[in-house]
Design an enzyme around this catalytic site. Structure first.
Site, mmCIF file in Angstrom:
data_model
loop_
_atom_site.group_PDB
_atom_site.id
_atom_site.type_symbol
_atom_site.label_atom_id
_atom_site.label_comp_id
_atom_site.label_asym_id
_atom_site.label_seq_id
_atom_site.Cartn_x
_atom_site.Cartn_y
_atom_site.Cartn_z
ATOM 1 N N ASP A 150 14.565 -28.004 -13.764
ATOM 2 C CA ASP A 150 14.542 -29.410 -13.353
ATOM 3 C C ASP A 150 13.508 -30.153 -14.194
ATOM 4 O O ASP A 150 12.414 -29.640 -14.463
ATOM 5 C CB ASP A 150 14.181 -29.556 -11.874
ATOM 6 C CG ASP A 150 15.408 -29.542 -10.976
ATOM 7 O OD1 ASP A 150 16.526 -29.641 -11.501
ATOM 8 O OD2 ASP A 150 15.244 -29.430 -9.745
ATOM 9 N N SER A 175 30.430 -15.860 -21.279
ATOM 10 C CA SER A 175 30.798 -14.447 -21.205
ATOM 11 C C SER A 175 32.057 -14.297 -20.379
ATOM 12 O O SER A 175 32.459 -15.216 -19.660
ATOM 13 C CB SER A 175 29.689 -13.585 -20.574
ATOM 14 O OG SER A 175 28.482 -13.709 -21.295
ATOM 15 N N GLU A 228 20.369 -32.459 -18.138
ATOM 16 C CA GLU A 228 19.796 -33.532 -17.329
ATOM 17 C C GLU A 228 19.419 -34.732 -18.192
ATOM 18 O O GLU A 228 19.676 -35.885 -17.838
ATOM 19 C CB GLU A 228 18.554 -33.034 -16.576
ATOM 20 C CG GLU A 228 18.850 -32.176 -15.366
ATOM 21 C CD GLU A 228 17.576 -31.848 -14.588
ATOM 22 O OE1 GLU A 228 16.660 -32.698 -14.570
ATOM 23 O OE2 GLU A 228 17.486 -30.753 -14.021
ATOM 24 N N ASP A 235 21.583 -23.603 -11.712
ATOM 25 C CA ASP A 235 20.658 -24.686 -12.061
ATOM 26 C C ASP A 235 19.227 -24.231 -11.779
ATOM 27 O O ASP A 235 18.694 -24.431 -10.692
ATOM 28 C CB ASP A 235 20.991 -25.940 -11.252
ATOM 29 C CG ASP A 235 20.189 -27.153 -11.729
ATOM 30 O OD1 ASP A 235 19.362 -26.998 -12.646
ATOM 31 O OD2 ASP A 235 20.396 -28.252 -11.180
#
Length: 810
Positions: A325, A250, A181, A322
């Site tokens: 934040d 992975s 971000e 996600d």
């Protein structure tokens, strides 16, 4: 002097060897109710047997402490923010960052929310670790590890919260959305043409998500201070903070019985983390009341993270959900102790934390929290570059949960016998988010596990950019239901897999993530899987070890389109002649990143130089934050997607450069670098000389002379975008060193479960004088495996020792 030197060496060896575990012994310990037997097979994999499950977990704790005590204590100190007590000011910034997150405090609170079975396992495991500590003290076993002689700080008893905290520490290593971000915002502020942001930091090509606002548009007229000095917590080998490219990857794939030659399900898994010596993985087998379980453990954690039982196999890949934040909080201009919320100004929650530092005065840290999460200073994660004056940055993150039941989910998975039971267990998993690939006797499944933040559809930046914390629509609305996590059960094609690629194409806010870990390996995986009607254990192994780069095959024809077989013959010794030789080699190459061939080195150096040439003039020093070539970016430029070829023109020069010019100049850059480093004989180059896997000891690996004993380095094949993934460092004197890859590989065949195999990248022991410190390393490098059997008699055959723990008579 010679005699004195010999005496010193003998004395050191005697002291250090005292901590070598004796695997063949019988001792009496308190904390168990039945006899515990730890059979160390010929690869030093412990098979733990006992009369009840609590005593089995006790045995695992004892075995972990036998082989990895130093590693366990360092992991605990790291998550506690107490490294500076051992290493002094060098690690102060790491401690400050982790104290601000207070992951250990959240782990302590999370102990009480575990189910009874998990609390019993945690307690028994801690008792096993402490029994080994007591054994070390009673028998003067060299402080338990060689490192303890250099860093002799006392070792506190192990606690259940320590194990939960290590899981949270793994979330630190696997999470990169915070950094992404910030970098997205910094790049937005740096570029003159906002349209070019979609090139350098692209969404997955299959995405249908709408464009996001420019970061500057959220802050009209705001000033963004550029800090002269920043706190980089990522450079020290002891740091758990990873650059975004190293934040976890992975592979895992599964085949249903209909796609298996032997009629049983198949599963392959190789989780990727940064390389260290010893590696993070430790192989073990537990004989529980529900049956045997075998696979990869993490020292300090009482469970099999990836492995199998007689009826169920499971593997993990980073989901890239996600789960972080960044919020920009507005500070009250009239009261610096308050910040703006949707309901007006509110006081920060503050707390003092004292960091003790070896050979220096302690530092008192003032921690602050908002409703959104802990406040981080502008020097962390480069937050100061994107935080307007009069504001501070805070972070929301699922790993900060004080009611984290991830450990209960992991323990429940050990007892699951079917996919349905395993999926039910996964509902309690919080962090770090993973893709859980499952096979039982009859079917296959893939489920994203981990808490998925619920965001408002009106979120102004959709979580991809730092957002204003006082706007209600930007704040998390809790956690989405488990049913919203992506799930695939018994697909019609009979094959499932994940290479950290995008798993679903759903609109925000159910999108899972804007940033996925792979857009390249998945193409090669799909080809290998669909090229056969049925698969075997060996075909899964072949895929796991595959070194063909789809990226090289797709990008080289683009960047070299106007260079192949063109130009007049040039005399020997000229740059033109060297360029022609390089192009000739690459034109005959099939994209296989073999350690023995020159083409992978030429290709990798060229691609790296191409990207640097494309972005350096526009991004300046910020270009250093893009150390690895981004294949989608380069493809967009050379296909001129949405005008992306504009990157080829160097803004500061008078001529208008073409993409062909950049390709030619970059190839010359690459060849000059190769000539200076490896010589001008291109045909004799070896990719493996540059692509050395560096399993370095985080503490002793930089000590002269000693580093030759504690570091493990190997020539390896593969690269950034191959299924046999060996992610390069991307910077420094050795930009192609292999620093991040599969520390564990396992392939499970449920048509014949005891034919399953696994391997780790180093060895079972953390003691560099032990033959088990690196005895698996060469097998791993050559693509070989060891048996993964639950047969107790096979474990006893040629065992290196049997440790028997007897309960102390009351």
């Amino acid at each position: 002097m010679v005699l004195l030197s010999v005496i010193v060496v003998i004395g050191l060896y005697f002291l250090l060897s005292r901590s070598l575990p004796d695997y063949d012994k019988t001792i009496s310990v308190s904390g168990i109710t039945s006899q515990v037997e730890i059979v160390h097979d010929n690869a030093n994999v412990p098979h733990v047997f006992a009369g009840n499950d609590a005593d089995v977990f006790f045995g695992l704790g004892y075995a972990h402490a036998q082989d990895r005590l130093w590693q366990m204590t360092m992991l605990r100190r790291t998550v506690q923010g107490r490294l500076s007590e051992v290493f002094g000011p060098r690690t102060l910034n790491i401690d400050k960052a982790l104290r601000r997150f207070d992951l250990y405090g959240a782990a302590v609170k999370s102990v009480e929310v575990q189910d009874a079975r998990t609390r019993a396992a945690l307690t028994a495991y801690a008792a096993g670790v402490n029994a080994r500590l007591q054994d070390i003290n009673n028998a003067a076993l060299g402080r338990g590890a060689p490192e303890m002689f250099v860093f002799s700080n006392p070792i506190a008893p192990w606690r259940p919260a320590d194990s939960i905290a290590i899981i949270k520490l793994m979330a630190v290593q696997l999470s990169a959305h915070l950094e992404h971000e910030v970098l997205y915002a910094r790049t937005s502020l740096q570029l003159d043409d906002a349209a070019r942001l979609a090139d350098i930091m692209p969404l997955d090509p299959s995405s249908g998500i709408a464009a996001l606002p420019e970061y500057a548009s959220l802050w009209p007229g705001a000033e963004f201070p550029v800090l002269a000095a920043k706190t980089d917590t990522r450079q020290d080998p002891l740091s758990p903070f990873q650059k975004r490219a190293f934040a976890g990857a992975s592979n895992a794939w599964a085949a249903a019985p209909a796609r298996s030659a032997a009629g049983g399900t198949l599963l392959a898994n190789d989780p990727h983390l940064g390389f260290t010596a010893p590696g993070i993985w430790y192989l073990a087998r537990l004989e529980l009341s529900s049956g045997g379980v075998i696979g990869g453990t993490i020292p300090g954690v009482p469970t099999i993270m990836t492995g199998r039982s007689a009826s169920l196999g499971w593997g993990l890949t980073a989901s890239h959900m996600d789960d972080q934040d960044v919020f920009i909080e507005k500070v009250n201009p009239d009261n610096a102790g308050e910040y703006l919320t949707p309901d007006g100004y509110k006081p920060f929650v503050t707390q003092k934390s004292i960091i003790r530092i070896k050979d220096a005065d302690p530092v008192t840290l003032t921690r602050r929290w908002t409703d959104n999460g802990p406040v981080l200073p502008g020097s962390h994660y480069n937050l100061g570059h994107v935080t307007p004056s009069g504001h501070v940055a805070s972070v929301s993150w699922t790993a900060l949960s004080p009611t984290d039941t991830t450990m209960s989910a992991a323990i429940a998975l050990l007892y699951s016998k079917t996919i349905d039971e395993a999926l039910e267990a996964g509902e309690r998993y919080v962090t770090p988010s993973q893709n859980l690939t499952l096979v039982d006797q009859n079917k296959i499944a893939l489920k994203t596990i981990g808490a998925m933040p619920r965001r408002s559809a009106d979120h102004e930046s959709k979580g991809r950019l730092p957002s204003r914390g006082w706007i209600a629509a930007n704040r998390w609305q809790g956690i989405s239901p488990y049913s919203a996590n992506p799930e695939f059960i018994s697909p019609a094609g009979g094959l499932l897999g994940n290479t950290n690629n995008k798993t679903v194409d759903r609109p925000f806010p159910l999108h899972v993530s804007f940033v996925w870990g792979d857009t390249q390996r998945v193409h090669r995986w799909r080809k290998l899987m669909q090229s056969r009607e049925v698969h075997t254990r060996d075909s899964f192994i072949e895929a796991q070890l595959d070194t063909v780069s789809f990226t090289a095959r797709s990008l080289l024809p683009l960047i070299g389109a106007d260079l192949w077989f063109t130009g007049e013959s040039a005399p020997e010794g000229t740059p033109e002649r060297q360029r022609q030789r390089a192009l000739q080699l690459l034109s005959d190459w099939n994209g296989e990143m073999s350690e023995h061939r020159p083409e992978p080195l030429i290709y990798a150096a060229w691609l790296r130089a191409v990207q640097d040439r494309l972005i350096r003039d526009q991004l300046g020093p910020l270009a250093d934050e893009f150390p690895h070539p981004e294949p989608i970016f380069i493809e967009r430029v050379y296909r001129d997607v949405d005008g992306a070829s504009a990157w080829c023109d160097i803004k500061l020069s008078s001529p208008v450069e073409t993409c062909t010019d950049i390709a030619r100049l970059a190839l010359d850059d690459a060849l000059i670098w190769i000539n200076e480093r490896y010589g001008s004989a291109l045909e004799s180059l070896r990719w493996g000389d540059a692509h050395q896997a560096t399993h370095d000891h985080p503490v002793l690996g930089e000590v002269p002379v000693l580093r030759y004993f504690v570091n493990i380095q190997q020539s390896t094949s593969g690269g950034d975008n191959t299924l046999l993934r060996g992610l390069t460092s991307g910077s420094g004197e050795d930009p192609f060193h292999n620093v991040h890859g599969a520390g564990y590989r396992g392939v499970y065949d449920f048509a014949d479960p005891d034919s399953s195999v696994f391997i780790t990248a180093t060895g079972q022991s953390g003691h560099f004088l032990s033959r088990h410190y690196d005895d698996l390393a060469q097998l791993w490098r050559r693509g070989e495996y060891i048996p993964m059997s639950l047969d107790p008699e096979l474990a006893r055959a040629a065992a290196v020792g049997v440790t028997v723990l007897k309960p102390v008579a009351e």
